[in-house]
Design an enzyme around this catalytic site. Structure first.
Site, PDB file in Angstrom:
ATOM      1  N   SER A  57      40.283 -88.108  74.791  1.00 24.28           N
ATOM      2  CA  SER A  57      39.901 -88.196  73.381  1.00 24.28           C
ATOM      3  C   SER A  57      40.969 -88.930  72.576  1.00 24.28           C
ATOM      4  O   SER A  57      42.073 -89.185  73.053  1.00 24.28           O
ATOM      5  CB  SER A  57      39.728 -86.791  72.807  1.00 24.28           C
ATOM      6  OG  SER A  57      41.004 -86.202  72.647  1.00 24.28           O
ATOM      7  N   LYS A  58      40.605 -89.229  71.335  1.00 19.17           N
ATOM      8  CA  LYS A  58      41.535 -89.908  70.432  1.00 19.17           C
ATOM      9  C   LYS A  58      42.823 -89.094  70.295  1.00 19.17           C
ATOM     10  O   LYS A  58      43.911 -89.625  70.237  1.00 19.17           O
ATOM     11  CB  LYS A  58      40.872 -90.088  69.065  1.00 19.17           C
ATOM     12  CG  LYS A  58      41.788 -90.671  68.017  1.00 19.17           C
ATOM     13  CD  LYS A  58      41.046 -90.936  66.731  1.00 19.17           C
ATOM     14  CE  LYS A  58      41.896 -91.691  65.721  1.00 19.17           C
ATOM     15  NZ  LYS A  58      43.013 -90.929  65.189  1.00 19.17           N
TER      16      LYS A  58
END
Ligand code: GLU
Length: 513
Positions: A266-267
């Protein structure tokens, strides 16, 4: 089916920036299409207006362009025979298929209000069940299966809010053939009567996706694993619409995992561990918070698109041999879905850097010089292409990213303003400063200032001054560049030229204490 031209699509929803997992999906579609001499289409799936993010579509298009994954048809890339390619522009096409499903007994109108639905959920959950609008629960709800025909008509004519739901068969095994996973079998009892169409005239993802794949003559659906649970519904839709004979084949790609293998990349992992998870930098509204959120991209971090693509290609797919470096054309030749793995692919930031370094080394000095020249211009540094070319030659070996060139070789353009304090402490003394004063005098007399002559002059001067060359060598580098390490010392002096070296030695002699 056998004789159909391969047509695949990448069908992102414009709900935010394109994650590198999405880029990989686009890439595999592209490689598959090109390998089979087929078409690759970009379709924008924007039926969910609540999640629409302005600028996301433009971001997707720019990212694909930067990566060199160019669709044959699609939004931003020119219309083909099946335009338009944005679902909101295709709005009028979908209703007829929802009506066809109702007429065939495969779908029905449902009039339940939000409160009624919540109520149903609560009751089921209180009884220990999992809430779902399905073959059993639908019997107690307000829909065209429980209400009379007249009542249904009355409600629709009165403009009452309704949705059209899929009538999932009660007791059946739905079989999905996945080209990566084999047969996936789901019991219809585990599926719910998904909404296909809303009274605002918009289809939901499921209906629009299937109708578009059918009308755009898509032969293979290659998408992320998160869509596998939707595949049985899609198979049912093909069957119910009478399109089974042209149903595309499915391939669900494994997830991209965090470097430690624990969960989806994920970011947040990127922010925490310091690597980009998006192709290009930007700022878009966050669909959850409604606030702008900025993010860093591979492009702005100094990665080359071909290195990024090469790395992504190998995240979940492996070649027949041990080769790791592939051009896009080579990937097209080699790619096949049967070498895509079922299990998640761990992202490795270090390996990603390694790929970039390999690609940097593959770039010619003049290509790198052109990139560096641009950066130098923005810094207001006046220089010549010939000089930059030689500077590239000196520092290239140690660079991983194109923007490392500046970090490694800024001293070739600007004189140092500070000197490595450790080296100064250890090596700068009376004898050393006498040596450098003498060396500078010797330099001034030189007619030729090439690396060999500089080195000879340096050695002779050390001999003359009775100081071991080893004691002044690193200090000489510090005087010239400010740093303890760097490219070949005498070569860098040659590039700087006699006047500049003499000037820098003079400055060192007057400023190092
Ligand atoms: N619109 C879906 C997405 O955002 C596409 C799923 C599919 O490819 O069928 O990923």
């Amino acid at each position: 089916m056998e004789n159909r031209k391969v047509r695949v699509r990448f069908a992102p929803s414009p709900t935010g920036p394109l994650h590198m997992g999405g880029v990989r999906t686009a890439l595999y579609n592209y490689l598959f299409a090109k390998h089979h001499g087929g078409d690759f289409i970009l379709r924008i799936e924007d039926t969910d207006q609540d999640r629409f993010v302005p600028g996301a579509e433009a971001y997707i298009i720019e990212s694909l362009k930067w990566c060199g994954i160019v669709p044959n048809e699609g939004v931003g890339f020119g219309d083909g025979p099946y335009a338009p390619y944005r679902q909101s522009d295709r709005k009028p096409m979908y209703r007829q298929y929802a009506d066809q499903l109702i007429a065939g007994g495969h779908a029905y109108y449902a009039f339940d209000t939000t409160e009624e639905l919540t109520d149903m959920r609560k009751k089921i959950e209180a009884a220990g069940g999992t809430s779902s609008y399905n073959a059993i629960t639908r019997q107690n709800m307000k829909n065209s299966l429980t209400l009379s025909e007249d009542e249904v008509k009355r409600r629709i004519d009165a403009g009452e809010h309704y949705v059209i739901r899929m009538k999932i068969p009660r007791n059946e095994e739905i079989r999905v053939k996945d080209l990566i996973r084999g047969w996936v079998v789901v019991h219809s009892g585990q599926m719910d009567d998904k909404v296909l169409f809303k009274s605002d005239g918009m289809p939901t993802y499921h209906l629009a996706n299937v109708v578009d794949d059918y009308t755009m003559k898509i032969t293979h659906v290659i998408r992320g694993e998160e869509w596998l649970p939707s595949a049985p519904l899609h198979v049912l839709l093909y069957r119910s619409l009478g399109w089974e004979d042209v149903m595309p084949e499915f391939a669900h790609l494994p997830l991209l995992l965090r470097p430690d293998g624990n969960g989806k990349l994920s970011k947040r992992d990127g922010d925490r561990l310091g690597f980009p998870v998006f192709p290009i930098s930007g700022s878009l509204l966050d669909v959850k918070t409604g606030k702008p959120e900025s993010f860093t991209g591979y492009r702005e971090s100094g990665y080359f698109p071909d290195a990024f693509i090469n790395m992504l290609a190998l995240l979940g797919w492996h070649s027949s041999g041990n080769q790791e470096l592939y051009t896009l054309d080579e990937l097209v030749k080699e790619f096949s879905l049967d070498r895509v793995s079922k299990s998640g692919a761990k992202f490795d930031p270090e390996k990603t850097k390694w790929f970039n370094q390999q690609y940097l080394r593959k770039r010619s000095d003049s290509e790198l010089a052109a990139i560096w020249m641009e950066e130098l211009k923005t810094k207001g540094i006046a220089t010549t292409p010939e000089y930059v070319l030689k500077a590239v030659h000196l520092v290239k070996e140690k660079a991983v990213f194109s923007n490392d060139l500046w970090n490694l070789g800024s001293f070739l353009f600007v004189a140092p303003v500070s000197y490595d304090p450790e080296v100064v402490k250890k090596r700068w003394n009376e004898a050393a400063s006498k040596f450098f004063a003498a060396l500078n005098e010797d330099f001034k007399t030189l007619a030729a200032f090439d690396a060999h002559t500089i080195e000879e002059t340096f050695k002779k001067c050390a001999e003359k001054m009775a100081i071991p060359a080893g004691q002044v060598m690193q200090m000489f580098r510090v005087c010239i560049s400010g740093a303890a390490g760097g490219p070949a010392l005498f070569e860098m002096c040659e590039l700087l030229g006699k006047d500049e070296v003499v000037r820098r030695l003079d400055t060192s002699l007057s400023s190092i204490k």
